[in-house]
Design an enzyme around this catalytic site. Structure first.
Site, PDB file in Angstrom:
ATOM      1  N   GLU A 218       0.857  -1.179   0.000  1.00 39.92           N
ATOM      2  CA  GLU A 218       0.000   0.000   0.000  1.00 39.92           C
ATOM      3  C   GLU A 218       0.895   1.232   0.000  1.00 39.92           C
ATOM      4  O   GLU A 218       1.746   1.386   0.878  1.00 39.92           O
ATOM      5  CB  GLU A 218      -0.888  -0.018   1.243  1.00 39.92           C
ATOM      6  CG  GLU A 218      -2.055   0.934   1.174  1.00 39.92           C
ATOM      7  CD  GLU A 218      -2.994   0.749   2.352  1.00 39.92           C
ATOM      8  OE1 GLU A 218      -2.688   1.306   3.430  1.00 39.92           O
ATOM      9  OE2 GLU A 218      -4.003   0.048   2.208  1.00 39.92           O
TER      10      GLU A 218
ATOM     11  N   ASP B 165      -5.570  10.505   9.215  1.00 42.55           N
ATOM     12  CA  ASP B 165      -4.296   9.970   9.686  1.00 42.55           C
ATOM     13  C   ASP B 165      -3.879  10.581  11.015  1.00 42.55           C
ATOM     14  O   ASP B 165      -4.155  11.748  11.300  1.00 42.55           O
ATOM     15  CB  ASP B 165      -3.203  10.216   8.638  1.00 42.55           C
ATOM     16  CG  ASP B 165      -3.439   9.412   7.380  1.00 42.55           C
ATOM     17  OD1 ASP B 165      -3.564   8.179   7.507  1.00 42.55           O
ATOM     18  OD2 ASP B 165      -3.519  10.005   6.288  1.00 42.55           O
TER      19      ASP B 165
END
Length: 271
Positions: free
Chosen positions: A55, A66
């Protein structure tokens, strides 16, 4: 991995081979260009020894999903001039053999051009796209464009997604479902959520796709626990932290420990 037929995506072929081997997928996350383009490129290439799917995150100036570790990595990458175009160049330079999923917010893809991105990504052999801030059904035009491309449209599933909404998310997903292992943003955590088993069972009942658990998995012990429930384990913040502070060598050592934990005999990892 086995050859991909015209009706089978790269990720579908990869998961079929993993099932045949009885192997849990290790899916490491890298922020493209962090800590710098060259060590990132080296880490991506060497990660293939342990990983099954890679990824690669696109640096973005407003990474709301995040936590502090990946936010810091994305800001450092941006400061070095990383863009979506340069992310694609990095992936192309790596000449990776494992399937690659691009993890991005919607804005960089819009700015690049959705059709242009899908065309360029397909030419590089990129297997899937996960758009963090594109909830299922929020932009049917973009969703249809991705599904019509060779890239699989990967969906995030939150622990709070239930009932009809879970069915909607699952129905439009391809490749695999990325299960958020805990509420909140990305980042290493001391323990996994207590209700993971019922959460995973609920999603399995809604979709035949493979399930990958991520968000908060940072140690071999946590990866092994997640592997008892899911088909794949995503490790992001812990890997990004080690790569940023020590470079590729300790990052690869972490991947080796994670791989060892996932490869424990089935008798020690009941499904």
């Amino acid at each position: 991995m086995s050859a991909t037929t015209s009706s089978e995506s790269t990720l579908a072929a990869a998961w079929a081979e993993l099932r045949r081997r009885g192997r849990t997928a290790l899916i490491p996350y890298f922020t493209a260009g962090h800590p710098a383009p060259d060590p990132c490129l080296e880490a991506l290439r060497r990660a293939e020894e342990f990983a099954d799917i890679l990824e690669v995150g696109v640096a973005f100036s407003d990474p709301l999903a995040d936590g502090p570790t990946i936010q810091r990595s994305t800001f450092e990458a941006l400061a070095q001039g990383m863009t979506l175009a340069r992310t694609l160049e990095l992936i192309g330079a790596a000449r990776l053999q494992r399937p690659v999923v691009v993890f991005s917010y919607l804005n960089p893809v819009r700015r690049y051009g959705v059709e242009r991105f899908l065309r360029d990504a397909a030419q590089l052999g990129i297997a899937g796209l996960l758009l963090t801030d594109l909830p299922a059904g929020s932009d049917p035009e973009i969703e249809s464009a991705v599904r019509a491309s060779p890239l699989d449209l990967i969906r995030l599933v939150a622990p709070t997604t239930t009932g009809a909404r879970l069915g909607e998310v699952a129905a439009g997903a391809e490749g695999f479902l990325y299960l958020v292992a805990r509420l909140g943003v990305t980042g290493a955590s001391a323990a996994l959520a207590a209700d993971l088993e019922s959460y995973v069972a609920r999603v399995r009942a809604a979709s035949p796709l493979p399930l990958a658990l991520g968000f908060g998995i940072s140690t071999p012990e946590q990866a092994r626990a997640a592997a008892r429930l899911a088909d794949g384990v995503v490790v992001g913040s812990a890997l990004v932290e080690v790569l940023g502070s020590g470079g590729p060598a300790p990052a690869l050592q972490l991947l080796a420990r994670l791989r060892d934990a996932l490869d424990q005999p089935d008798s020690e990892r009941p499904r």
